[in-house]
Design an enzyme around this catalytic site. Structure first.
Site, PDB file in Angstrom:
ATOM      1  N   ASP A 126      38.952  29.484  18.518  1.00  0.00           N
ATOM      2  CA  ASP A 126      40.410  29.429  18.438  1.00  0.00           C
ATOM      3  C   ASP A 126      40.870  30.612  17.596  1.00  0.00           C
ATOM      4  O   ASP A 126      40.438  30.762  16.453  1.00  0.00           O
ATOM      5  CB  ASP A 126      40.809  28.108  17.761  1.00  0.00           C
ATOM      6  CG  ASP A 126      42.143  27.588  18.223  1.00  0.00           C
ATOM      7  OD1 ASP A 126      43.062  28.401  18.389  1.00  0.00           O
ATOM      8  OD2 ASP A 126      42.274  26.358  18.404  1.00  0.00           O
ATOM      9  N   ASP A 134      46.093  30.873  19.852  1.00  0.00           N
ATOM     10  CA  ASP A 134      47.120  30.001  19.296  1.00  0.00           C
ATOM     11  C   ASP A 134      48.505  30.655  19.396  1.00  0.00           C
ATOM     12  O   ASP A 134      48.662  31.831  19.054  1.00  0.00           O
ATOM     13  CB  ASP A 134      46.767  29.762  17.822  1.00  0.00           C
ATOM     14  CG  ASP A 134      47.581  28.680  17.164  1.00  0.00           C
ATOM     15  OD1 ASP A 134      47.456  27.523  17.573  1.00  0.00           O
ATOM     16  OD2 ASP A 134      48.346  28.999  16.223  1.00  0.00           O
ATOM     17  N   GLU A 182      47.894  29.833  24.327  1.00  0.00           N
ATOM     18  CA  GLU A 182      48.780  28.681  24.147  1.00  0.00           C
ATOM     19  C   GLU A 182      50.213  29.186  24.174  1.00  0.00           C
ATOM     20  O   GLU A 182      50.636  29.932  23.299  1.00  0.00           O
ATOM     21  CB  GLU A 182      48.504  27.987  22.814  1.00  0.00           C
ATOM     22  CG  GLU A 182      49.340  26.730  22.644  1.00  0.00           C
ATOM     23  CD  GLU A 182      49.587  26.313  21.200  1.00  0.00           C
ATOM     24  OE1 GLU A 182      49.933  25.151  20.984  1.00  0.00           O
ATOM     25  OE2 GLU A 182      49.460  27.161  20.296  1.00  0.00           O
ATOM     26  N   ASP A 214      47.356  18.358  19.423  1.00  0.00           N
ATOM     27  CA  ASP A 214      48.774  18.319  19.047  1.00  0.00           C
ATOM     28  C   ASP A 214      49.540  17.230  19.788  1.00  0.00           C
ATOM     29  O   ASP A 214      50.743  17.065  19.569  1.00  0.00           O
ATOM     30  CB  ASP A 214      49.448  19.664  19.371  1.00  0.00           C
ATOM     31  CG  ASP A 214      48.916  20.815  18.533  1.00  0.00           C
ATOM     32  OD1 ASP A 214      48.511  20.578  17.381  1.00  0.00           O
ATOM     33  OD2 ASP A 214      48.903  21.954  19.046  1.00  0.00           O
TER      34      ASP A 214
HETATM   35  C1  GLC Z   1      49.418  25.608  17.556  1.00  0.00           C
HETATM   36  C2  GLC Z   1      48.310  24.664  17.172  1.00  0.00           C
HETATM   37  C3  GLC Z   1      48.836  23.699  16.154  1.00  0.00           C
HETATM   38  C4  GLC Z   1      49.293  24.482  14.946  1.00  0.00           C
HETATM   39  C5  GLC Z   1      50.279  25.582  15.320  1.00  0.00           C
HETATM   40  C6  GLC Z   1      50.403  26.584  14.212  1.00  0.00           C
HETATM   41  O1  GLC Z   1      50.450  24.975  18.207  1.00  0.00           O
HETATM   42  O2  GLC Z   1      47.786  24.054  18.301  1.00  0.00           O
HETATM   43  O3  GLC Z   1      47.914  22.717  15.812  1.00  0.00           O
HETATM   44  O4  GLC Z   1      49.877  23.639  14.006  1.00  0.00           O
HETATM   45  O5  GLC Z   1      49.859  26.309  16.451  1.00  0.00           O
HETATM   46  O6  GLC Z   1      49.230  27.349  14.120  1.00  0.00           O
END
Ligand code: GLC
Ligand code: CA
Length: 547
Positions: free
Chosen positions: A105, A206, A248, A323
């Protein structure tokens, strides 16, 4: 033995199924109540039996853990409670031996405020690292604009020593990195190469749609330079053919997704987009404003994505992650029909085109938990309580929203067995184990041929066996039905029918004539009847006549 995918082959990940591990909650091996890297090693055989091709590992880097590792203080080190760099190398090697890639990640939009760069940046405006972050001048009570941070409060935090604000889209302990600075970008690329050289199979990126931000103009997602930045990142850091990359992107619509996953490979392999996941929220409101799911809307959403990326990009397929609340509690039935509905949702999703991701425990049909407020650990959940009350939610309604949507629903420890603490740990874990572990656990699931686990295992094997899962076009049937989700997949040679009853009632259904003599590849009941039973799902397959 299953066939292992050749990861040097272009687009190998189109045939793959990935499994997400949230290391903090997977397996504790040293009795501190926190999962760790040796814990993952212990369960590689389990994952091999499930049949997955890769593990997306949520962050294991050194971190103060304000956001459970999504606040990184050293991108090249492992957080000591998780283990050492050598544990990580062992994991990569042992997973590889079983044909399982490790996908790390990458949190590149922000670092921890404890990162060396930020500590330097705080020293003075002319420190070389100052410009690695995003700053604005002002006076303490007048931030540059009214942008809000995702975990509450203003997105601007005042630093008296510098007489400046810094920008953070998440917690103040997660300052945003300044992607306009080429030296910063170079450091990130070098760091990525460090992991590639260790044999990493790819990366999940991320909130990557937020790196092209222009905070002074109020822009966070999908900034004007976003795709240019992603192309540079891809060119500089992901040059190997075989690396899989998944971004993401909460802000991705079809147009953006087509660019990200462009078949020319200049950006990423695929993205996580969240349109389907946001359908049961009030449009324009927060995730804590609950709305019922409309099945026709869900079907139209999947249809749009299946058509929109066909031949022009690549989908990821997911319902759960760290999440999101547990899908069986959200769109299924986590009571009487837990097993049936968990399997139905799996069949519905895995029948589509794209690369499926299974989140730890999803393959067991793990459910949401209801904790008293003080037992929640998540930084977002703590803020939700305050912000819901501030918006005038009565306390019961705020609690109901947290029970339904807290990220801690997905973060309770993995339920391995009926032993104390579900076999996750020998001590009370960092977050309570769901009390239903006596019934729902991996040991019981492995022993029961009708378990949710074995349904996922079969789905993975079927996807490997029949090319139609990867290549077939998608056609939605019965679009207006409020009860059934029915679709077909087609190639020149193969024809697949997926039939899902989304309700706890019996629903009459007649199979299309083309599937009259079709083979039943998989179902969550026995032989089909004229009526679909509660949450029944069927997968029919036929080869097309060739003359
Ligand atoms: C993404 C992650 C989440 C995190 C956020 C900030 O959405 O999946 O868990 O809090 O980014 O890094
Ligand atoms: Ca541990």
């Amino acid at each position: 033995m299953r066939a292992v995918l050749d990861r040097t082959k272009r687009n190998w990940w189109k045939s793959a199924v990935f499994y997400q591990i949230y290391p903090r909650s997977f397996q504790d091996t040293n009795g501190d109540g926190l999962g760790d890297l040796p814990g993952i090693l212990r369960h590689l055989d389990y994952l091999e039996e499930l049949g997955i091709d890769g593990i997306w590992l949520s962050p294991v880097y050194d971190s103060p853990q304000v956001d459970n590792g999504y606040d990184i203080s050293d991108y090249r080190g492992i957080w000591p409670p998780f283990g050492t760099l050598s544990d990580m190398e062992t994991l990569i090697r042992e997973a590889d031996r079983r044909g399982i890639a490790i996908i790390m990640d990458l949190v590149l939009n922000h670092s921890s405020d404890r990162h060396f760069w930020f500590r330097e940046a705080l020293k003075s405006r002319d420190n070389p690292f100052h410009d690695y972050y995003v700053w604005a001048d002002g006076t303490p009570d007048s931030p540059p604009n009214d942008m809000r941070a995702a975990f509450g409060g203003s997105a601007w935090t005042w630093v008296p020593g510098l007489q400046q604000f810094f920008f953070h889209q998440f917690a103040p302990e997660q300052p945003d990195l300044n992607w306009e600075n080429p030296a910063l970008r170079r450091e990130l690329y070098d760091m990525i190469r460090f992991w590639v050289d260790k044999g990493i199979g790819g990366f999940r990126l991320d909130v990557i749609d937020q790196v092209g931000k222009e905070p002074l103009k109020g822009i966070t997602k999908n900034g004007p330079r976003l795709h240019e930045l992603i192309r540079e990142l891809s060119r500089e850091a992901f040059r190997e053919e075989g690396l899989v990359t998944v971004g993401e992107c909460w802000g991705a619509d079809l147009d953006h997704a087509r660019q990200y996953s462009n078949p020319d490979g200049s950006e990423l392999s695929m993205v996580f987009q969240f349109e389907h996941i946001q359908l049961d929220s009030v449009p324009g409101a927060t995730k804590w404003d609950l709305a019922p799911l409309s099945l026709p809307a869900l079907k139209r959403c999947f249809e749009r994505w299946q058509h929109g990326l066909f031949g022009q990009g690549w989908n990821s397929l997911f319902l759960d992650n760290h999440d999101l609340p547990r899908i069986v509690s959200r769109w299924g039935d986590d009571g009487r029909y837990r097993v049936q509905s968990a399997k139905m949702l799996a069949i519905m999703l895995h029948g589509m085109q794209g690369t499926p991701y299974i989140y730890q425990g999803e393959e067991l049909g793990m459910t949401n938990i209801r904790l008293p407020l003080e037992e929640y650990q998540d930084v977002e959940t703590k803020d939700a309580w305050r912000s819901c009350l501030a918006r005038g939610f009565p306390e019961e309604k705020a609690m109901e929203a947290i029970h339904a949507r807290s990220r801690d629903n997905a973060r309770t420890p993995m339920q391995w067995s009926d032993a104390p603490f579900a076999g996750f740990s020998t001590v009370s874990p960092w977050l309570p184990v769901n009390p239903n572990y006596h019934e729902i656990n991996a040991q019981a699931a492995l022993a029961d041929p009708d378990s949710v686990f074995h349904c996922y295992r079969r789905l993975i094997a079927l996807r490997r066996q029949y090319p139609v899962f990867r290549d077939g076009s998608f056609t939605l049937l019965e679009p207006d039905s409020e009860q059934l989700f029915v679709y077909t997949r087609d190639t020149d040679a193969e024809h697949l029918l997926v039939v899902c009853n989304f309700t706890a009632s019996s629903v009459p259904f007649h199979r299309p004539a083309a599937f009259a003599g079709a083979q039943l590849l998989l179902s969550n009941y026995g032989e089909p009847l004229d009526t679909l039973r509660p949450f029944e799902a069927q997968l029919f397959y036929t080869r097309k006549e060739t003359c």
